[in-house]
Design an enzyme around this catalytic site. Structure first.
Site, PDB file in Angstrom:
ATOM      1  N   GLU A 192      11.301  40.612  16.679  1.00  0.00           N
ATOM      2  CA  GLU A 192      10.154  39.830  16.206  1.00  0.00           C
ATOM      3  C   GLU A 192       8.847  40.602  16.386  1.00  0.00           C
ATOM      4  O   GLU A 192       7.970  40.569  15.516  1.00  0.00           O
ATOM      5  CB  GLU A 192      10.083  38.490  16.952  1.00  0.00           C
ATOM      6  CG  GLU A 192      11.286  37.568  16.729  1.00  0.00           C
ATOM      7  CD  GLU A 192      11.492  37.219  15.263  1.00  0.00           C
ATOM      8  OE1 GLU A 192      10.506  37.146  14.511  1.00  0.00           O
ATOM      9  OE2 GLU A 192      12.653  37.039  14.860  1.00  0.00           O
TER      10      GLU A 192
ATOM     11  N   ASP B  88      14.729  45.717  12.793  1.00  0.00           N
ATOM     12  CA  ASP B  88      15.931  46.061  13.563  1.00  0.00           C
ATOM     13  C   ASP B  88      15.796  47.458  14.163  1.00  0.00           C
ATOM     14  O   ASP B  88      16.114  47.680  15.344  1.00  0.00           O
ATOM     15  CB  ASP B  88      17.174  46.014  12.665  1.00  0.00           C
ATOM     16  CG  ASP B  88      17.677  44.602  12.413  1.00  0.00           C
ATOM     17  OD1 ASP B  88      17.155  43.664  13.043  1.00  0.00           O
ATOM     18  OD2 ASP B  88      18.598  44.442  11.586  1.00  0.00           O
TER      19      ASP B  88
END
Length: 420
Positions: free
Chosen positions: A278, A363
């Site tokens: 995040e 990611d």
């Protein structure tokens, strides 16, 4: 029947046909994978959980097909049956043609058009989600959520729509520029207001409790330069056992929110990897990029509305008559809200492609920060298992709809430059 209505019918048929074909394609592919757990997934999901995820996907897909036909039927009746101008004339007679009266007319018709979808929302919540053990909602809470949502829409929407109607008279032929600016600023304000004031009306949002997890997560925030003031936990289990985490707001108003169900399902290292992902969205500039893109899209939409508001031919094609001055804007907004989905549907793959690009980047950021891809991979596996996510979607279906890469795509991308 005029050319515009013929175009509407063609677009509606094409959308429904394509949507159903994609659903059937995905359904057939998922069923073909149901004989046994694919080799790539055997080390984290058992046979019972895998078969349950298949059944969940099948149930949702069948429901989606029925819902597509139902929505198309309702849209056709509303647009072709003269229902929309009838409603508009009736409410205009009740509330008048002034700025606030027309804004109220727009909102009330919007509420009415949402009513046919309520039975399907109820069925999805209490039957499908309930059958697979996800639903924790009650009928009382479900109704209360709908009432709260309608009241919030009224409080926020009334002045917003009134401002647009005012701008049509005040701004002349260039009203759409001011309308686009107002709508863009409204989106910015909502990004701040929603997590701070609207979300707490539906869920409890409490700071993460003191302890080793909080220390670990704030240490991650410090070393990535995120400067988080608080990490919130939302009582998502109040309505569902689904788990998630998300980023809300921007600047000093930003919030990282964990579902309480997620905290129960993952260990501290996995939760740290989720937070790192995040934070990656924030550090890589995904938020301002999406805000800028939204601003451009908003201006384009209002440019189209400005063009259509210059003459009556568009609304008259859908049986709106005897309109004067700024009265055209409400029928125009109504028609745009109803018909835009027929065009936006074909833009879905582009939006999905951009979103998946950002997910890959976040990611990779999380992998680099954690100095290993293993924690993130384990957290993704748990998310997919606990949420009964479709592990084997058809590549055409996922490419069209999925805002996130599939689990296998994400694992392969992470493993390409880092060993698990």
């Amino acid at each position: 029947m005029n050319m515009l209505l013929n175009t509407f019918i063609l677009l509606l048929v094409l959308k429904v046909t394509t949507s159903v074909i994609l659903d059937l394609l995905n359904l057939k592919h998922v069923k073909s994978q149901s004989i046994e757990v694919p080799e790539n997934f055997r080390d984290f999901i058992d046979e019972d959980s895998y078969r349950k995820s298949i059944k969940y996907t099948v149930a949702k897909t069948r429901f989606s097909i029925v819902s597509d036909f139902y929505d198309a039927l309702i849209l056709a009746v509303v647009v072709l049956g003269g229902f929309l101008p009838w409603l508009y004339d009736m409410f205009t007679g009740m509330f008048g043609s002034g700025i606030w009266g027309q804004a109220l007319v727009l909102l009330l018709i919007g509420f009415i058009l949402g009513v046919p979808g309520l039975p399907f929302d109820w069925w999805s919540t209490f039957k499908i989600e309930g059958r697979f053990g996800f639903n924790k909602n009650t009928l009382r809470l479900w109704i209360l959520d709908k009432v709260k949502g309608s009241l919030i829409a009224l409080i926020i929407g009334l002045p917003l729509f009134a401002s647009f109607i005012f701008l049509v008279d005040w701004g002349g032929s260039f009203w759409w520029i001011w309308g686009g600016v107002v709508f863009f600023l409204f989106q910015i304000v909502i990004m701040v207001v929603h997590p701070m004031f609207i979300m707490p009306l539906f869920n409890k949002l409490e700071p993460l409790e003191e302890g080793s997890l909080k220390t670990r997560l704030f240490s991650l925030a410090d070393r990535t330069g995120f400067n988080a003031k608080t990490i919130l936990v939302m009582d998502g289990s109040k309505r569902s056992t689904h788990s998630n985490a998300f980023f809300a707001g921007f600047g000093k108003f930003r919030r990282i929110v964990f579902f309480d169900t997620l905290l129960e399902q993952m260990n501290e290292e996995e939760l740290e990897a989720v937070l790192a992902h995040e934070i990656g969205h924030y550090k890589l500039g995904h938020i301002p990029k999406m805000i800028a893109l939204s601003g451009l899209i908003s201006l384009g939409i209002f440019a189209l509305l400005g063009l259509l508001s210059g003459s009556m031919w568009f609304v008259e094609a859908f049986k709106f008559t005897n309109l004067e001055g700024s009265q055209i804007i409400v029928p125009l907004f109504l028609l745009f809200m109803l018909l835009s989905g027929l065009v936006n549907f074909w833009l879905t793959p582009l939006a999905s492609l951009l979103s998946r690009k950002y997910e890959y980047e976040a990611d990779a950021f999380a992998r680099d920060v954690m100095k290993s891809s293993k924690p993130l991979v384990l957290s993704l596996r748990k998310l997919h298992k606990e949420n009964l996510s479709n592990l084997t979607p058809h590549h055409v279906y996922s490419g069209f709809y999925y805002s996130h890469p599939t689990l296998m795509e994400r694992e392969n991308a992470l493993a390409s430059t880092s060993e698990l």
